[in-house]
Design an enzyme around this catalytic site. Structure first.
Site, PDB file in Angstrom:
ATOM      1  N   GLU A   1      28.353  53.266  27.866  1.00 54.15           N
ATOM      2  CA  GLU A   1      27.329  54.300  27.747  1.00 54.15           C
ATOM      3  C   GLU A   1      27.765  55.503  26.894  1.00 54.15           C
ATOM      4  OE1 GLU A   1      25.840  55.202  31.669  1.00 54.15           O
ATOM      5  OE2 GLU A   1      24.889  53.230  31.836  1.00 54.15           O
TER       6      GLU A   1
ATOM      7  N   GLU B   1      24.622  46.112  32.772  1.00 58.11           N
ATOM      8  CA  GLU B   1      24.356  46.760  34.062  1.00 58.11           C
ATOM      9  C   GLU B   1      22.849  46.791  34.253  1.00 58.11           C
ATOM     10  OE1 GLU B   1      25.846  50.698  34.678  1.00 58.11           O
ATOM     11  OE2 GLU B   1      27.807  50.265  33.777  1.00 58.11           O
TER      12      GLU B   1
END
Length: 506
Positions: free
Chosen positions: A159, A276
């Site tokens: 991220e 995820e």
């Protein structure tokens, strides 16, 4: 007469749902409770890869600089890496390697993330970072073999589009990190898989620019990755949060985003890994523990393979410390299992998926019908949820199906086995509440919770007429149910008569 399910398949069930599952920080894998939980997951579900943060962080201890004879050098230490990966392989699961976070001994700054303080700044030396990547991947190849490690995707960072996970969310700095990392990996072997950018929801423009960067610079990339969550801003309470949820279909939309964004670019057609996904992005949201959550995610888990090559549930276990040590057994953790291996309702959605056949006969908004090679028919069905309505759901959702069991002219009987979780079945979270929400359950209370976590099983014998079975399901509130149907080969002796069980006469 229920919905007519055709005899001929309309497609094949993707196994993208089991390709990967998430985990907490990798050093947790050294604990007994973690390994016991993963062993249970592998017995009853059987994921192929596992991905988590912290491989290069301080707690794993790979990067170990030292001084000798007046100069600085680095020793790369794999003591814990070996223990973690060996444990994974013994349990039949392989790493989905995430390269991160930054060792504090190599970091250019002090910004950290999570309770366990993962450093999220670029390296102070890209040469030393390349040496770290080279040593780590080469060690894996030397220890586990090139053919095997070629099957382990290697993802660069996590991220980077969020300031909390990458200093200033500096896109150019991430591109440089990716280029150095990917090039280094390919120096070891061109067949190793490397990819990124592992972005979180909300920065979709990153994907196209990542593709442009890789194409312009001729940077190797074998897959692209992103994450998917469907929750709104956090409303904080002590030791937890509450959040609104978007409809579950938004998760499927997020799964499909990379393919849309890469259409017409040089990266079009690459595998897409959702590394995820969950409802909430918080590890302390009680929704994760509920029957509502299982019914909410059932259509996503059942149909996600239509949109991505894999989608990794975040995470397999509540052994997870990003927000600190959990304050209670049920605390809203991401896991399919609590600590001490209590199965949550969503666990059973995955366990049910494993028992489905590979041929899809029919799918709809609230069910999926499959058949396996033996002719066994399976129906996975779920009660639709309303993210604006009562979390407790409404009982009485009906699904009626006409299912093909045998040759069109065959009559006989089918054995039905139905397994269900709902607000009142297979719901350990509800039982924990009825027990008074003990933060540290006694051994007896743990036994009770494990028993209440089991799906409710029902069975019946249904007539097969003209090769078909009429199935009428009425679902409980927030129920997810698996129905398995197989033809009966009746071997009852001619003299059997139940009226004689108590010594009577026919």
């Amino acid at each position: 007469m229920g919905d007519h399910v055709p005899e001929q398949p309309v497609g094949s069930l993707s196994d993208a749902w089991r390709y990967c599952v998430g985990t907490g920080e990798l050093p947790l894998a050294l604990r007994r409770d973690y390994q016991d939980s993963l062993a249970l997951i592998q017995r009853e579900i059987g994921f192929r890869h596992i991905r988590g943060h912290g491989l290069l962080g301080d707690a794993v201890g790979v990067h170990r600089p030292y001084e000798w004879a007046g100069r600085r050098d680095v020793r790369h230490v794999f003591t814990y890496v070996d223990q973690v990966v060996d444990a994974y392989r013994e349990l039949g699961i392989a790493p989905f390697v995430e390269l991160g976070f930054m060792p504090s001994t190599l970091a250019s700054g002090t910004q950290t993330m999570f309770w366990w303080q993962g450093n999220v700044t670029p390296p102070s030396s890209y040469t030393e970072w390349a040496d770290l990547v080279l040593a780590t991947v080469r060690h894996l190849v030397d220890r586990y073999g090139l053919d095997e490690v070629r099957t382990w995707p290697i993802e660069v960072w996590n991220e980077p589009n969020l300031k909390d996970f990458w200093l200033d969310a500096d896109e150019a700095a991430y591109h440089h990190l990716y280029e150095v990392t990917a090039t280094t990996i390919k120096e070891i072997d061109a067949g190793l898989q490397v990819g990124g950018p592992a972005i979180s929801p909300g920065s979709d423009d990153w994907m196209a620019r990542f593709a442009e960067f890789c194409a312009t610079r001729d940077v190797p990339v074998d897959f692209v990755s992103r994450h998917a969550y469907s929750s709104g801003p956090a409303q904080h309470v002590p030791f937890g949060v509450h959040q609104t949820l978007a409809p579950a279909a938004t998760l499927l939309e997020q799964f499909g985003k990379p393919r849309e964004q890469l259409r017409g670019t040089p990266l079009a057609g690459l595998p897409v890994h959702i590394t995820e996904f969950n409802s909430s992005y918080r590890p302390d949201n009680a929704i994760h523990d509920t029957a509502f959550h299982a019914a909410y995610l059932a259509p996503v888990i059942a149909r996600g393979g239509e949109h991505a090559d894999s989608y990794s549930y975040w995470t397999f276990s509540d052994m997870f410390e990003e927000a600190g040590v959990p304050a209670a057994l049920f605390h809203g953790g991401f896991g399919l299992l609590t600590h001490r291996q209590i199965r949550k309702p969503t666990f059973h959605v995955y366990a049910f998926m494993r028992r489905l056949g590979s041929a899809i006969l029919r799918q709809d908004d609230d069910y999926l019908v499959t058949r396996d090679d033996s002719g066994r028919i399976t129906v996975l069905a779920w009660a639709p949820v309303d993210v604006t309505g009562p979390v407790g759901g409404i009982a009485g959702h009906r699904i009626s199906l006409s299912l093909p069991m045998a040759d069109a002219s065959a009559d006989g009987a089918a054995f039905l086995l139905r397994s269900s979780v709902s607000e009142t079945m297979g719901n350990a979270w509800a039982a924990w509440g009825e027990l008074g929400r003990p933060a540290s359950p006694t051994a007896r209370q743990l036994d009770i919770l494990r028993e209440t976590a089991e799906p409710v099983r029902r069975h019946a014998r249904l007539p097969v007429v003209g090769g078909r079975v009429e199935l009428d399901l009425v679902l409980d509130a927030n129920e997810v149910t698996l129905v398995e149907l197989s033809m009966v080969a009746d071997e009852t002796p001619q003299w059997w008569d139940e009226r004689r069980l108590l010594g009577g006469t026919p």
